[in-house]
Design an enzyme around this catalytic site. Structure first.
Site, PDB file in Angstrom:
ATOM      1  N   ASP A  33       0.815  -1.222   0.000  1.00 39.45           N
ATOM      2  CA  ASP A  33       0.000   0.000   0.000  1.00 39.45           C
ATOM      3  C   ASP A  33       0.844   1.266   0.000  1.00 39.45           C
ATOM      4  O   ASP A  33       0.651   2.157   0.837  1.00 39.45           O
ATOM      5  CB  ASP A  33      -0.937   0.005   1.209  1.00 39.45           C
ATOM      6  CG  ASP A  33      -1.836  -1.208   1.256  1.00 39.45           C
ATOM      7  OD1 ASP A  33      -2.377  -1.572   0.201  1.00 39.45           O
ATOM      8  OD2 ASP A  33      -1.982  -1.797   2.333  1.00 39.45           O
ATOM      9  N   GLU A 196     -11.249   1.243  -4.775  1.00 40.29           N
ATOM     10  CA  GLU A 196     -10.453   1.726  -3.643  1.00 40.29           C
ATOM     11  C   GLU A 196      -9.098   2.194  -4.171  1.00 40.29           C
ATOM     12  O   GLU A 196      -8.998   2.612  -5.315  1.00 40.29           O
ATOM     13  CB  GLU A 196     -10.309   0.636  -2.574  1.00 40.29           C
ATOM     14  CG  GLU A 196      -9.819  -0.690  -3.080  1.00 40.29           C
ATOM     15  CD  GLU A 196      -9.883  -1.790  -2.032  1.00 40.29           C
ATOM     16  OE1 GLU A 196     -10.490  -1.591  -0.976  1.00 40.29           O
ATOM     17  OE2 GLU A 196      -9.307  -2.870  -2.283  1.00 40.29           O
TER      18      GLU A 196
END
Length: 518
Positions: A33, A196
Site C-alpha cells: 500500500d 479503492e
C-alpha cells in the site's frame, strides 16, 4: 541484446543494477500500500503495516529506485485501540491499512484508516519523526484507502472508500486544521466493484482521481487501475483505464500506489504488486507518460492508449548509491533500527536495550493459550525475495529459566522456529513447525548461533552453531508463506508457558541478502 527484465526478476534480481538500469521490484519485500511524494529533490513514501508496531513505515529515496526505511508514524498501536496490545493481539490482517502522505503548509501529513477503529492522522516537520501523537479524525468502521488533498484556495478534502457500502467512494471537506471532517459536504463521486486505492491530484488545473477496481478481464476478473478527470472537483468526471492488468500470474496486478513527478519533469508510478507469495507485496517503479491529458502507466506496447507492466529500464536519476538490504544490528543504539517491527504492541517490561548495553534483552513472557501468535514480544522484520538470504542471530542463553523457550522464527499464516527450551535445568535444541516438534541435543554452553537460509523459492532451512563457525542443519525445510495480508516475517522470540522467569540477550542479528545486481 535486449535485456529481459522480467526473467531477471523471476530469478531474484531487484532494484539498482549498478549500470544505470533497474529491475522490478525495487524493494523485494513486503512494502504494501505505498504512497509517494517529492519534496525538493527528496522522495518520501509510506507503507501500511497492519498489526505490526510501530505502525505505518516511512521511506526515503533520492532516485525512486533505492529506498530506505527512516521511521514510523505510529509509535504505539494502543493509541488506535486496545485490541492491538500484547494481552489481546486480535488485529491480524487489520490495523494500519493503506494511507496517503502529503506535504502541506511546510509539514508532512499522513492519513489512514483502520477497518475497525476509524480514520487517523498525524503530522511531522521531519518525516523521520517525531510525528505528533495520533489523532482520530472519525470513529467509524468499514472504510479504507483515504487520501487528503488541498486545493489552490487552501480548502482541504478527503477521498475514501466505504467498502461495506457497495464500495462507494466519498469526497468530504476537511476542517482548516485537518483534524475534522465536514460531513455536511459529503458527496459520493464514484462507485464500482472493489473501488479503492484512492488518490486525488490537481495537475495543470485538472483534477485527477486515481483508483483501482475489479473488472472482467480475459480469463476472469482482475484489479484494474483507473483514472477519472474533471475541471471541477465534484465532476462530472471522464474515466479511463491507464494500465492493463492480466492477472496475478502474468503481471501480478500493480494497483495500489501513487504518481510522482521528478525535478526534471518526468512522471513515475510507485506501486505494490503481488498477492499470496512469501515476499508479500513488494515495491515496484513504473514510468508514466502523458498522452492527450491522460497518464499511461508502464508502456503502451500495442498502441491502444493503455499501459502494460514494465519490469525494468533506465533509472530515473543517476548518481546515488544502491540500496543495501543487509542489516547488521548489534543493538548498540538506545532505540531499535527502523526496519524492526513488533508483532502487535509488545509488553514494555519484557524487552530492553539499556539493561545490558550492546544487547537486546528479551524476557520470557507467557502466551495466551500457549499460542505462538500471542507471544507478547516477537520482534520481526520483512523476509526478502532475492537469490540468496541468510539471517543469523547470536544469543546468550545462560540466564534462561525452566519452561522458557527462545530463538529465531518465521511466521505468516503458519510459523516455524528454531531455538532452545530449558527443562529441569537442561537446555535442549528445539525445532517447531506449527506445533510439530523435533528435539535436538542438550546445549552445554551459554552462547548459541541460530540461522535461517533461503533462496528465491522461499524454502528455508534452519541451522545452529555453538562456536559461530561450524553450522549444522536442524529440522525440516519450511516454505515461507503469506498470511493475514502479510508476507513472511522473520525475527526473535522468547516466552515461558510456566512462569515469567528467564531471559536471553541477543548480541547481534545479521541479515544478509543477495545484492540487487547479483
Amino acid at each position: 541484446m535486449e535485456v529481459n527484465y522480467h526473467l531477471l526478476s523471476k530469478k531474484g534480481a531487484w532494484g539498482d543494477q549498478g549500470d544505470g538500469t533497474y529491475v522490478n521490484p525495487v524493494l523485494p519485500g513486503d512494502y504494501s500500500d505505498p504512497d509517494v511524494i517529492r519534496v525538493g529533490d527528496d522522495y518520501y513514501g509510506i507503507s501500511s503495516t497492519l498489526h505490526c508496531s510501530p505502525g505505518m513505515a516511512v521511506l526515503h529515496s533520492k532516485d525512486l529506485v533505492n529506498w530506505s526505511t527512516i521511521g514510523h508514524v505510529v509509535q504505539d498501536l494502543t493509541s488506535i485501540g486496545p485490541e492491538y496490545n500484547y494481552d489481546r493481539m486480535n488485529r491480524y490482517g487489520r490495523g494500519v491499512w493503506a494511507g496517503a502522505i502529503r506535504f502541506h503548509m511546510n509539514k508532512f501529513w499522513v492519513y489512514f484508516f483502520t477497518p475497525d477503529e476509524g480514520l487517523f492522522m498525524s503530522t511531522a516537520s521531519d518525516p523521520a519523526g517525531p510525528w505528533v501523537p495520533l489523532h482520530r479524525v472519525w470513529e467509524v468502521t468499514s472504510w479504507d484507502d483515504c487520501c487528503p488533498f488541498w486545493d489552490d484556495d487552501g480548502q482541504g478534502y478527503l477521498v475514501a472508500t466505504h467498502f461495506a457500502d457497495n464500495y462507494n467512494i466519498h469526497l468530504i471537506k476537511l476542517s482548516e486544521d485537518g483534524k475534522e471532517l465536514l460531513h455536511d459536504s459529503d458527496r459520493i463521486i464514484h462507485q464500482y466493484k472493489g473501488s479503492e486505492a484512492n488518490k486525488l491530484y490537481k495537475i495543470n488545473g485538472v483534477y485527477y482521481f486515481f483508483h483501482s477496481e475489479v473488472r472482467a478481464q480475459q480469463g476472469g476478473e482482475a484489479r484494474v487501475v483507473m483514472m477519472l478527470r474533471a475541471r471541477h472537483i465534484y465532476g462530472p468526471y471522464e474515466e479511463k483505464e491507464i494500465i492493463h492488468t492480466h492477472g496475478k500470474e502474468i503481471d501480478r496486478e500493480p494497483n495500489q500506489g501513487g504518481l510522482v513527478q521528478t525535478v526534471s519533469g518526468k512522471w513515475y508510478f510507485i506501486s505494490h504488486q503481488g498477492t499470496g507469495e512469501y515476499e508479500g507485496r513488494p515495491l515496484h517503479l513504473l514510468p508514466a507518460t502523458w498522452v492527450d491529458g491522460w497518464p499511461i502507466i508502464g508502456e503502451d506496447t500495442d498502441g491502444d492508449g493503455v499501459g502494460e507492466m514494465v519490469w525494468g529500464g533506465r533509472k530515473p536519476i543517476n548518481g546515488h548509491p544502491a540500496t543495501v538490504l543487509s542489516t547488521y544490528d548489534d543493538f548498540d543504539r538506545a532505540d531499535l533500527k527502523p526496519y524492526w517491527e513488533w508483532n502487535h504492541q509488545p509488553r514494555a517490561d519484557k524487552w530492553s536495550l539499556t539493561e545490558r548495553p550492546g544487547y537486546l534483552r528479551l524476557y520470557a513472557c507467557p502466551t495466551i493459550d500457549k499460542n505462538f501468535f500471542k507471544v507478547c514480544n516477537v520482534l520481526s522484520q520483512r523476509a526478502f525475495r532475492t537469490g540468496q538470504n541468510a539471517a543469523t542471530a547470536k544469543i546468550e542463553i545462560g540466564c534462561m529459566a525452566d519452561g522458557q523457550e527462545a530463538g529465531i522464527c518465521h511466521f505468516a499464516l503458519t510459523y516455524c522456529t528454531i531455538g532452545v527450551q530449558q527443562r529441569n535445568g537442561t537446555r535442549i535444541l528445539k525445532f517447531n513447525h506449527s506445533g510439530t516438534v523435533e528435539w535436538g541435543h542438550e546445549l552445554k554452553g551459554s552462547t548459541l548461533w541460530l540461522r535461517s537460509v533461503w533462496n528465491v523459492d522461499g524454502i528455508s532451512r534452519f541451522e545452529y552453531s555453538v562456536d559461530g563457525v561450524q553450522f549444522t542443519s536442524f529440522g525440516d525445510a519450511y516454505q515461507l508463506g503469506w498470511g493475514n495480508y502479510r508476507g513472511d516475517r522473520m525475527g526473535l522470540y522468547s516466552y515461558n508457558c510456566e512462569s515469567e522467569q528467564g531471559y536471553i540477550d541477543v548480541d547481534h542479528f545479521y541479515y544478509e541478502v543477495a545484492k540487487s545486481g547479483e
